[in-house]
Design a protein around this motif. Sequence first.
Motif, PDB file in Angstrom:
ATOM      1  N   GLY A   1      -9.633   2.568  -4.095  1.00 48.20           N
ATOM      2  CA  GLY A   1     -10.626   3.239  -3.244  1.00 48.20           C
ATOM      3  C   GLY A   1     -10.231   4.687  -3.017  1.00 48.20           C
ATOM      4  N   VAL A   2     -10.052   5.049  -1.755  1.00 47.71           N
ATOM      5  CA  VAL A   2      -9.751   6.432  -1.383  1.00 47.71           C
ATOM      6  C   VAL A   2      -8.336   6.844  -1.834  1.00 47.71           C
ATOM      7  N   ILE A   3      -7.482   5.880  -2.107  1.00 45.87           N
ATOM      8  CA  ILE A   3      -6.122   6.215  -2.567  1.00 45.87           C
ATOM      9  C   ILE A   3      -6.164   6.500  -4.066  1.00 45.87           C
TER      10      ILE A   3
ATOM     11  N   LEU B   1     -13.884  -8.432  -5.855  1.00 46.77           N
ATOM     12  CA  LEU B   1     -14.985  -7.762  -6.564  1.00 46.77           C
ATOM     13  C   LEU B   1     -15.000  -6.286  -6.184  1.00 46.77           C
ATOM     14  N   GLU B   2     -14.907  -5.425  -7.186  1.00 49.15           N
ATOM     15  CA  GLU B   2     -14.844  -3.972  -6.940  1.00 49.15           C
ATOM     16  C   GLU B   2     -15.914  -3.289  -7.789  1.00 49.15           C
ATOM     17  N   SER B   3     -16.678  -2.406  -7.148  1.00 51.19           N
ATOM     18  CA  SER B   3     -17.781  -1.768  -7.879  1.00 51.19           C
ATOM     19  C   SER B   3     -17.286  -0.726  -8.893  1.00 51.19           C
ATOM     20  N   GLU B   4     -16.142  -0.097  -8.595  1.00 50.84           N
ATOM     21  CA  GLU B   4     -15.621   0.913  -9.532  1.00 50.84           C
ATOM     22  C   GLU B   4     -14.787   0.246 -10.631  1.00 50.84           C
TER      23      GLU B   4
ATOM     24  N   GLY C   1      -9.233   1.625  12.781  1.00 47.74           N
ATOM     25  CA  GLY C   1      -8.318   2.744  12.528  1.00 47.74           C
ATOM     26  C   GLY C   1      -8.436   3.154  11.078  1.00 47.74           C
ATOM     27  N   ALA C   2      -8.438   4.483  10.840  1.00 55.70           N
ATOM     28  CA  ALA C   2      -8.728   4.980   9.487  1.00 55.70           C
ATOM     29  C   ALA C   2      -7.481   5.196   8.651  1.00 55.70           C
ATOM     30  N   GLY C   3      -6.296   5.209   9.268  1.00 54.47           N
ATOM     31  CA  GLY C   3      -5.072   5.450   8.504  1.00 54.47           C
ATOM     32  C   GLY C   3      -4.775   4.297   7.558  1.00 54.47           C
ATOM     33  N   VAL C   4      -3.994   4.579   6.544  1.00 53.00           N
ATOM     34  CA  VAL C   4      -3.667   3.554   5.551  1.00 53.00           C
ATOM     35  C   VAL C   4      -2.989   2.343   6.220  1.00 53.00           C
ATOM     36  N   SER C   5      -2.086   2.608   7.174  1.00 53.66           N
ATOM     37  CA  SER C   5      -1.381   1.503   7.842  1.00 53.66           C
ATOM     38  C   SER C   5      -2.371   0.604   8.577  1.00 53.66           C
TER      39      SER C   5
ATOM     40  N   GLY D   1     -11.056  -2.803   7.048  1.00 52.44           N
ATOM     41  CA  GLY D   1     -11.019  -1.472   6.448  1.00 52.44           C
ATOM     42  C   GLY D   1     -11.142  -0.359   7.463  1.00 52.44           C
ATOM     43  N   ALA D   2     -11.208   0.854   6.921  1.00 51.58           N
ATOM     44  CA  ALA D   2     -11.118   2.065   7.731  1.00 51.58           C
ATOM     45  C   ALA D   2     -12.256   2.212   8.734  1.00 51.58           C
ATOM     46  N   GLY D   3     -13.365   1.523   8.498  1.00 50.53           N
ATOM     47  CA  GLY D   3     -14.534   1.704   9.354  1.00 50.53           C
ATOM     48  C   GLY D   3     -14.421   1.034  10.707  1.00 50.53           C
TER      49      GLY D   3
ATOM     50  N   GLY E   1      -6.412  11.560  -2.215  1.00 54.77           N
ATOM     51  CA  GLY E   1      -6.743  11.108  -0.858  1.00 54.77           C
ATOM     52  C   GLY E   1      -5.515  11.202   0.032  1.00 54.77           C
ATOM     53  N   PRO E   2      -5.090  10.078   0.622  1.00 56.33           N
ATOM     54  CA  PRO E   2      -3.923  10.143   1.514  1.00 56.33           C
ATOM     55  C   PRO E   2      -2.668  10.536   0.753  1.00 56.33           C
ATOM     56  N   ASP E   3      -1.779  11.309   1.429  1.00 53.54           N
ATOM     57  CA  ASP E   3      -0.514  11.649   0.779  1.00 53.54           C
ATOM     58  C   ASP E   3       0.669  11.000   1.485  1.00 53.54           C
ATOM     59  N   GLY E   4       0.399  10.242   2.556  1.00 54.80           N
ATOM     60  CA  GLY E   4       1.503   9.595   3.250  1.00 54.80           C
ATOM     61  C   GLY E   4       0.982   8.713   4.376  1.00 54.80           C
ATOM     62  N   PHE E   5       1.934   8.151   5.105  1.00 58.15           N
ATOM     63  CA  PHE E   5       1.578   7.343   6.279  1.00 58.15           C
ATOM     64  C   PHE E   5       2.570   7.688   7.379  1.00 58.15           C
TER      65      PHE E   5
ATOM     66  N   ILE F   1      -7.292  -0.309  -0.229  1.00 54.23           N
ATOM     67  CA  ILE F   1      -6.035  -0.874   0.263  1.00 54.23           C
ATOM     68  C   ILE F   1      -6.295  -2.059   1.203  1.00 54.23           C
ATOM     69  N   ALA F   2      -7.394  -2.032   1.964  1.00 56.13           N
ATOM     70  CA  ALA F   2      -7.691  -3.131   2.890  1.00 56.13           C
ATOM     71  C   ALA F   2      -8.011  -4.409   2.108  1.00 56.13           C
ATOM     72  N   GLY F   3      -8.861  -4.293   1.089  1.00 58.52           N
ATOM     73  CA  GLY F   3      -9.243  -5.472   0.305  1.00 58.52           C
ATOM     74  C   GLY F   3      -8.066  -6.032  -0.482  1.00 58.52           C
TER      75      GLY F   3
ATOM     76  N   GLY G   1     -20.293  -4.484  -8.442  1.00 58.23           N
ATOM     77  CA  GLY G   1     -20.805  -4.048  -7.138  1.00 58.23           C
ATOM     78  C   GLY G   1     -21.579  -5.168  -6.481  1.00 58.23           C
ATOM     79  N   VAL G   2     -21.234  -5.472  -5.240  1.00 55.77           N
ATOM     80  CA  VAL G   2     -21.940  -6.546  -4.538  1.00 55.77           C
ATOM     81  C   VAL G   2     -23.225  -5.992  -3.941  1.00 55.77           C
ATOM     82  N   ALA G   3     -24.333  -6.661  -4.260  1.00 56.24           N
ATOM     83  CA  ALA G   3     -25.638  -6.175  -3.830  1.00 56.24           C
ATOM     84  C   ALA G   3     -26.221  -7.026  -2.714  1.00 56.24           C
TER      85      ALA G   3
HETATM   86  C1  LIG Z   1      -9.054  13.161   1.874  1.00 58.05           C
HETATM   87  C2  LIG Z   1      -8.439  12.033   2.655  1.00 58.05           C
HETATM   88  C3  LIG Z   1      -7.119  12.137   3.077  1.00 58.05           C
HETATM   89  C4  LIG Z   1      -6.522  11.082   3.787  1.00 58.05           C
HETATM   90  N1  LIG Z   1      -5.227  11.193   4.168  1.00 58.05           N
HETATM   91  C5  LIG Z   1      -4.630  10.170   4.800  1.00 58.05           C
HETATM   92  C6  LIG Z   1      -3.229  10.208   5.054  1.00 58.05           C
HETATM   93  O1  LIG Z   1      -2.530  11.158   4.674  1.00 58.05           O
HETATM   94  N2  LIG Z   1      -2.663   9.131   5.683  1.00 58.05           N
HETATM   95  C7  LIG Z   1      -3.388   8.041   6.055  1.00 58.05           C
HETATM   96  O2  LIG Z   1      -2.815   7.092   6.624  1.00 58.05           O
HETATM   97  N3  LIG Z   1      -4.731   7.957   5.794  1.00 58.05           N
HETATM   98  C8  LIG Z   1      -5.345   8.987   5.177  1.00 58.05           C
HETATM   99  N4  LIG Z   1      -6.684   8.896   4.845  1.00 58.05           N
HETATM  100  C9  LIG Z   1      -7.439   7.688   5.238  1.00 58.05           C
HETATM  101  C10 LIG Z   1      -7.196   6.489   4.322  1.00 58.05           C
HETATM  102  O3  LIG Z   1      -6.814   6.905   3.024  1.00 58.05           O
HETATM  103  C11 LIG Z   1      -8.447   5.621   4.152  1.00 58.05           C
HETATM  104  O4  LIG Z   1      -9.065   5.431   5.405  1.00 58.05           O
HETATM  105  C12 LIG Z   1      -8.122   4.255   3.543  1.00 58.05           C
HETATM  106  O5  LIG Z   1      -7.447   4.414   2.306  1.00 58.05           O
HETATM  107  C13 LIG Z   1      -9.416   3.446   3.368  1.00 58.05           C
HETATM  108  O6  LIG Z   1      -9.112   2.197   2.786  1.00 58.05           O
HETATM  109  P1  LIG Z   1     -10.214   1.035   2.732  1.00 58.05           P
HETATM  110  O7  LIG Z   1      -9.653  -0.055   1.896  1.00 58.05           O
HETATM  111  O8  LIG Z   1     -10.650   0.691   4.110  1.00 58.05           O
HETATM  112  O9  LIG Z   1     -11.510   1.681   2.062  1.00 58.05           O
HETATM  113  P2  LIG Z   1     -11.768   2.327   0.624  1.00 58.05           P
HETATM  114  O10 LIG Z   1     -10.543   2.975   0.105  1.00 58.05           O
HETATM  115  O11 LIG Z   1     -13.002   3.153   0.812  1.00 58.05           O
HETATM  116  O12 LIG Z   1     -12.093   1.069  -0.303  1.00 58.05           O
HETATM  117  C14 LIG Z   1     -13.338   0.429  -0.330  1.00 58.05           C
HETATM  118  C15 LIG Z   1     -13.578  -0.073  -1.743  1.00 58.05           C
HETATM  119  O13 LIG Z   1     -14.818  -0.775  -1.771  1.00 58.05           O
HETATM  120  C16 LIG Z   1     -15.497  -0.445  -2.979  1.00 58.05           C
HETATM  121  N5  LIG Z   1     -16.921  -0.719  -2.792  1.00 58.05           N
HETATM  122  C17 LIG Z   1     -17.834  -0.012  -2.075  1.00 58.05           C
HETATM  123  N6  LIG Z   1     -19.025  -0.617  -2.101  1.00 58.05           N
HETATM  124  C18 LIG Z   1     -18.881  -1.742  -2.847  1.00 58.05           C
HETATM  125  C19 LIG Z   1     -19.762  -2.816  -3.217  1.00 58.05           C
HETATM  126  N7  LIG Z   1     -21.036  -2.852  -2.819  1.00 58.05           N
HETATM  127  N8  LIG Z   1     -19.262  -3.818  -3.983  1.00 58.05           N
HETATM  128  C20 LIG Z   1     -17.954  -3.831  -4.393  1.00 58.05           C
HETATM  129  N9  LIG Z   1     -17.097  -2.829  -4.062  1.00 58.05           N
HETATM  130  C21 LIG Z   1     -17.542  -1.814  -3.300  1.00 58.05           C
HETATM  131  C22 LIG Z   1     -15.166   1.027  -3.173  1.00 58.05           C
HETATM  132  O14 LIG Z   1     -15.368   1.413  -4.528  1.00 58.05           O
HETATM  133  C23 LIG Z   1     -13.697   1.057  -2.762  1.00 58.05           C
HETATM  134  O15 LIG Z   1     -12.828   0.810  -3.855  1.00 58.05           O
HETATM  135  C24 LIG Z   1      -7.301   9.920   4.126  1.00 58.05           C
HETATM  136  C25 LIG Z   1      -8.630   9.827   3.705  1.00 58.05           C
HETATM  137  C26 LIG Z   1      -9.201  10.864   2.986  1.00 58.05           C
HETATM  138  C27 LIG Z   1     -10.627  10.742   2.517  1.00 58.05           C
END
Ligand SMILES: Cc1cc2nc3c(=O)[nH]c(=O)nc-3n(C[C@H](O)[C@H](O)[C@H](O)COP(=O)(O)OP(=O)(O)OC[C@H]3O[C@@H](n4cnc5c(N)ncnc54)[C@H](O)[C@@H]3O)c2cc1C
Length: 365
Positions: free
Chosen positions: A38-40, A30-33, A342-346, A337-339, A53-57, A10-12, A145-147
């Motif tokens: 991602g987590v959604i 560029l997405e490796s999958e 803040g880890a929430g979707v918002s 991104g989540a790292g 993964g997440p079911d709401g915000f 969702i961040a990208g 996948g970016v290496a």
């Molecule tokens: C079980 C679970 C329940 C959750 N529930 C909630 C909730 O109810 N509400 C809420 O707000 N948040 C919730 N969260 C947190 C939230 O869903 C995540 O923190 C958020 O979706 C992460 O988004 P992101 O884009 O930062 O990362 P990701 O979703 O991890 O996306 C990163 C992307 O990068 C790709 N990638 C990785 N390495 C490479 C590479 N080398 N080259 C190219 N692509 C690559 C991955 O395949 C992935 O698609 C939950 C998380 C989990 C695990």
Amino acid sequence: MRVVVVGAGIAGLTAAWELLQTGGVDVTVLESERRAGGVIVTEQVDGFIVEGGPDGFLGGEPELPALAKELGISDHVVSQRARGTAVWTGKALKPIEEGQAAALLGIDATGAAVAAGFRSFANGMGEPVTALAQRLAGTLRFAQGVAGLVSEGPRWHVAITGGSAHDADGVVLALPAYSAGRLLEAVGVAGGRALGEVVYLPSITVSLAYRAEQIKAPMGGAGFVVDPNIVPAQDPTPLPDNVPLHIRACTYSSAKFPGRASDGHVLLRAYLGPMDGDPAQASHAELAAILGIRGQPLWSRVFSWNRGLPRYRARHAEHVAAVRHRLSRLPPLAIAGAGYDGAGVSACVRSGREAARLIARAMAR
Ligand SMILES: Cc1cc2nc3c(=O)[nH]c(=O)nc-3n(C[C@H](O)[C@H](O)[C@H](O)COP(=O)(O)OP(=O)(O)OC[C@H]3O[C@@H](n4cnc5c(N)ncnc54)[C@H](O)[C@@H]3O)c2cc1C
């Protein structure tokens, strides 16, 4: 000007969307999958909507509604229906404050934010992902996948596993911190490796479908959390029928949001830590004991997250700020991104937008 966004979580996706709004920028994601989000992960199964993964915000957070408006899906935002949470004490379900339930699960949210309830989308959290992916269709590249990342003068050279490469004037790394950290370390960013040490906790979600009449206990509220003091590792108190306890929480998905189960059916979602054995069987056995469920589930669906939610270390914000400061001395490069923020979707949506704006400003200089 060309920008490469790495990662279609969702961040990208939000970063790419924001860059397209800015205009005058050629964007590639560029997405490796082989899928976006991602987590959604949302699946439609026999009239049920299953979230992996997440079911709401959090309902008080404006980022998803604002994004939904831009994507023309505002009318698909749905609010939590059933409210209220209980705690499983080992003997009974007792109502508790929702803030208390979040704290028991280690979720960092203010009481006021939780009090506003949760929101989602009529077709699940995958809906904004699908809408974004449609708008970004021409820019998305899967199985890429970016290496590696190398700066070449004022530009970036982005290497893909398998040998191909992309050149870019700006890069957004919207990756989990452990992946971004490796790339930053290779670019020589001090502190890059430390970012990679953000711990992502493993977790499992299990969705289980039942006919409504299979469940004997009155299911008040949106679900329950399990008192961590009765988790077997600390105190192996058995359930009444001697089933050891693995689940940490359960959401009554079909009560929480509309349209999650077909008529006359109930969808439950258990949340578990890492475990040996079959998580679906364990979830059913424990839920059967707690909720008085008769018979077997119609089906179950397990999602295992080896690296799920990030848990920040002490002084995390300081480390992230220091890394961002170092990135500002390189050709346009941002992390999102989540790292980080803040880890929430918002928070991830906000982080993606901010990264895109930073890159646009840096390229304009
Ligand atoms: C079980 C679970 C329940 C959750 N529930 C909630 C909730 O109810 N509400 C809420 O707000 N948040 C919730 N969260 C947190 C939230 O869903 C995540 O923190 C958020 O979706 C992460 O988004 P992101 O884009 O930062 O990362 P990701 O979703 O991890 O996306 C990163 C992307 O990068 C790709 N990638 C990785 N390495 C490479 C590479 N080398 N080259 C190219 N692509 C690559 C991955 O395949 C992935 O698609 C939950 C998380 C989990 C695990």
